[in-house]
Structures are given as C-alpha cells and as structure tokens.
Design an enzyme around this catalytic site. Structure first.
Site, PDB file in Angstrom:
ATOM      1  CE  LYS A   1      -0.016  -0.106   4.965  1.00  0.00           C
ATOM      2  NZ  LYS A   1      -0.532  -0.825   6.110  1.00  0.00           N
TER       3      LYS A   1
ATOM      4  CG  MET B   1       6.916  24.638  -2.030  1.00  0.00           C
ATOM      5  SD  MET B   1       5.700  25.539  -2.989  1.00  0.00           S
ATOM      6  CE  MET B   1       4.537  26.023  -1.735  1.00  0.00           C
TER       7      MET B   1
ATOM      8  CE1 TYR C   1       9.824  33.213   2.136  1.00  0.00           C
ATOM      9  CE2 TYR C   1      10.096  30.829   2.015  1.00  0.00           C
ATOM     10  CZ  TYR C   1       9.804  32.038   1.409  1.00  0.00           C
ATOM     11  OH  TYR C   1       9.482  32.070   0.086  1.00  0.00           O
TER      12      TYR C   1
ATOM     13  NE  ARG D   1      -6.334   0.258  11.283  1.00  0.00           N
ATOM     14  CZ  ARG D   1      -5.127   0.179  10.705  1.00  0.00           C
ATOM     15  NH1 ARG D   1      -4.302   1.190  10.766  1.00  0.00           N
ATOM     16  NH2 ARG D   1      -4.747  -0.909  10.083  1.00  0.00           N
TER      17      ARG D   1
HETATM   18  C1  LIG Z   1       0.191  -1.743   6.774  1.00  0.00           C
HETATM   19  C2  LIG Z   1      -0.350  -2.966   7.323  1.00  0.00           C
HETATM   20  C3  LIG Z   1       0.498  -4.030   7.674  1.00  0.00           C
HETATM   21  C4  LIG Z   1       1.999  -3.920   7.647  1.00  0.00           C
HETATM   22  O1  LIG Z   1       2.469  -3.223   8.776  1.00  0.00           O
HETATM   23  P1  LIG Z   1       4.035  -3.022   9.022  1.00  0.00           P
HETATM   24  O2  LIG Z   1       4.127  -2.473  10.382  1.00  0.00           O
HETATM   25  O3  LIG Z   1       4.495  -2.039   7.990  1.00  0.00           O
HETATM   26  O4  LIG Z   1       4.666  -4.340   8.840  1.00  0.00           O
HETATM   27  C5  LIG Z   1      -0.093  -5.200   8.081  1.00  0.00           C
HETATM   28  N1  LIG Z   1      -1.444  -5.322   8.148  1.00  0.00           N
HETATM   29  C6  LIG Z   1      -2.272  -4.315   7.835  1.00  0.00           C
HETATM   30  C7  LIG Z   1      -3.748  -4.507   7.934  1.00  0.00           C
HETATM   31  C8  LIG Z   1      -1.754  -3.103   7.428  1.00  0.00           C
HETATM   32  O5  LIG Z   1      -2.581  -2.102   7.137  1.00  0.00           O
END
Ligand SMILES: *Cc1c(COP(=O)(O)O)cnc(C)c1O
Length: 375
Positions: free
Chosen positions: A38, A315, A267, A136
């Site tokens: 991801k 920037m 800045y 979550r």
């Molecule tokens: C991102 C994610 C992982 C991986 O987590 P890491 O700490 O980067 O190994 C595993 N399971 C889910 C559901 C995630 O969203």
C-alpha cells in the site's frame, strides 16, 4: 537532462529481495508472507516493488484501497491481492474482473459481493476483518459468530480467512500484543471450527518480536523496505538485523555562499549566524517530502560529512551549514537519506527529529520525487 529533477530517490531491488528473504527466514516454512505494498509500497513504487518481491517468490500482496489493487493487476502482478479497506458497493465488479480478495467487515459489502457472484455465476473468496484491540476497522470478536451466520447464508461467498491487526507489536515489551493474540486465537478457533480458512494478524513488529503470533500468514510492510518498526535511530540495520534499507534520497548543492556573523537565514530569519558561515543552498523543500518540521534540525551529508540545516525549510529549497566542510562547492552531491562515505542517515534518524516514524519519511520522499531503480 530537461526531464530530470535535481532530486532523486533510488530504490534497490536487491535490498527489497534481501528483506523478503530475511522475513521468510524468520517464519516457519508453511507460513505465507503477504507483502504489504500500500501507499505505493511505502514510497518504493508498488508495481516495481511487487515485481521485485514476486521475483523473490512472493505471490500474495496487500493494499489499502481497491484502486491500488487494480493498479497492481494492470501493472502485470499476478498472485493474490488483498484489499484491506473495503469498497463502495458500486465498485464490486472490480473484485471479479481483476480477481481480488476483499477483507470484509460489513454485511452490506458481503451482500453486494454475493449479488454480483450470483449474477455472474461465480464465487468469491473473502477474509473477515476482526478488531481485537486496535479499535479501528473490523467486526468485534463478540459479534463474530452472528456475523458469520449472516454471511454464511449469502450465496457465492466463500469465507476463507480471518484477520486482525496489532496496535503495539513494535514494542517487544507490550502486554497488548499477548492480550490481542489471545482474543484472536479464540476468533481463529471459531473460524476453523466452521470453515476451512487461514488466520493472519502479524505485521512486521510481530514477525520480528512475537514469533508465536505468525499463524498461517504474516503481513509484512516496513521490514520489507529495510526498517525495524521499533524505530532505532543511529542504528546500522544491515549489520545488526539482516534488513537493508532499500531507499536513498540524493540531491545537489546549487550554490555555496559565505555570510558574516549575525546574518539571518531563510523565511522568518530563525537562524542567525554566530560566526562567519558558509551556507550551501539545496533544491529540496517540503514539497519534496522534506518536512518543514526539520527546519533548524535536519542534517544532510556532503563530502561524507554532516551538514546541519540552517533556518526554515522552504517549499523547494533549504540551506545547510558547510563552514566545517571547506571543500563543499556547487554541484556536490547532498545525501538526505542513505550513505555517503562513512556516514549514513536513516529514515529512523529523520523520523526521530520529526517526532514521527520511518514509515512516514519513506512515504514522503518516495511519493514526492522522481525514482530510479537499481537492480
Ligand atoms: C500496513 C499494514 C500491515 C503492515 O504493517 P508493518 O508495520 O508495515 O509491517 C499489516 N497489516 C495491515 C492490515 C496493514 O494495514
């Protein structure tokens, strides 16, 4: 060349593959490894990184959103692709068209999948997402049996797995991991008594710190990219853990100038020179993923030495002090992340100065700069 930025993220497929093999070596032979790709593979380019992992033997990939999974398929990635964040009902066709596996936590999405499966005369595999302490996404464990009852009644859906997530596995001392795993073990029993399915909960922290939680599959993210989730600044992960950071970020010195004592820089004039000072100007700013929080805090490597950031990060520009690097000149390489000579700056070093984690540093650099790939 006119198409090239001064700034360049370099990604090593050898490092990615080393890390995949390392994770494989940490789990039992029958435990599968899902590569979490991801967020554009934490800034490492998801299609390219997935191909590197596939070449090392990986055939299971995980993303957050459906559109990422489609991008992987269109990029030529075969194998199983998990979508973790669910989907909108009108997007359900994509799961069938691209042969994707959803993690589901709502009856509505299960019904949408079922309707489409019936229409097209096929079936779809789903994994159930359970919330065992992350607070979550997911079905609460006490609601799981009822949830399974209702889903089981839907045609065209095969329940083939159950998953959860650890909030604190990066901390080897965390009591919540044991506790969450106890709850998940009950969930697994419920599933396995009723279905032929797999269980998975371990992220990188659990892969490295809690071997008893590996179950049937682990989902590795940050460790694949070369970092320990515990975040250990000033730490040579290569020699100490077998993980190799896969990303570096390099730029060039545009100009070097000498200012008298008492000169304000950038800045807000937040840095005032306290001696005659040589300043190198670099074409890297917060737009390039170098957080403004690193103003007057960050460091870069020039000629193998550390040069501290002076003044606010702009920037597209920042300034560093090269008074003690007498040879520094326009055109010199400036390393923001990675090794130069005997010195190294890791994503954990930068994260510590930002009050963040390596994950964010990698996403910021990787997803905001041109990337080049090294075999
Ligand atoms: C991102 C994610 C992982 C991986 O987590 P890491 O700490 O980067 O190994 C595993 N399971 C889910 C559901 C995630 O969203």
């Amino acid at each position: 060349m006119e198409n090239n930025s001064y700034n360049c993220v370099t990604i090593s497929s050898a490092a990615l593959q080393n890390n995949y093999n390392y994770i494989k070596s940490q789990v039992a032979a029958d435990v599968k490894v899902m590569a979490m790709v991801k967020a554009d593979a934490y800034g490492h380019d998801m299609v390219w990184a997935a191909k590197a992992f596939a070449d090392a033997g990986c055939d299971i990939f995980g993303v957050a959103e459906l559109c990422e999974a489609v991008r992987l398929r269109k990029g030529g990635i075969s194998g199983r692709i998990f979508v973790m964040l669910g989907f909108e009902d009108d997007a359900v066709d994509s799961f069938f068209e691209h042969d994707l596996t959803p993690a589901i936590y709502s009856y509505d999405s299960a019904r949408a999948l079922s309707e489409k499966a019936l229409q097209s005369g096929t079936r779809i595999d789903v994994h159930i997402k359970v919330d065992t302490g992350m607070s979550r996404l997911g079905v609460m464990p006490e609601a799981l049996a009822d949830f399974l009852d209702t889903i089981e009644g839907l045609q065209g859906i095969s329940i083939v797995g159950v998953m959860s997530h650890f909030p604190e596995s990066d901390n080897p001392e965390s009591g919540s991991t044991e506790k969450g795993f106890a709850a998940f073990s009950k969930v697994c029993t419920t599933l396995k008594n009723r279905f032929k399915g797999v269980c998975h909960i371990a992220n990188s922290g659990a892969v490295l710190n809690f071997p008893n939680t590996h179950c049937d599959m682990v989902r590795a993210g940050i460790a694949l990219y070369g970092y320990n989730p515990s975040g250990i600044p000033h730490f040579d992960s290569l020699s100490a853990t077998g993980l190799i950071p896969a990303m570096s970020f390099r730029s060039k010195v545009l100009q070097v100038k000498t200012f008298p004592e008492g000169t304000g820089i950038s800045y807000g004039l937040t840095y005032i020179t306290h001696r005659k000072t040589r300043i190198a100007v670099l074409p890297v700013g917060y737009e390039d993923g170098y957080s403004r929080i690193l103003s007057n805090r960050g460091e870069v490597l020039i000629r193998g030495q550390r040069a501290p950031i002076r003044g606010r990060i702009c920037m597209n520009i920042c300034m560093v002090d090269v008074t003690d690097i007498s040879e520094a000149a326009a055109g010199d390489e400036a390393v923001f992340l990675g090794t130069q000579g005997a010195e190294t700056i890791t994503a954990d070093d930068i994260a510590e100065k930002m009050g963040s984690i390596s994950y964010e540093v990698l996403c910021l650099f990787g997803n905001n700069n041109q990337r080049v790939y090294r075999e």
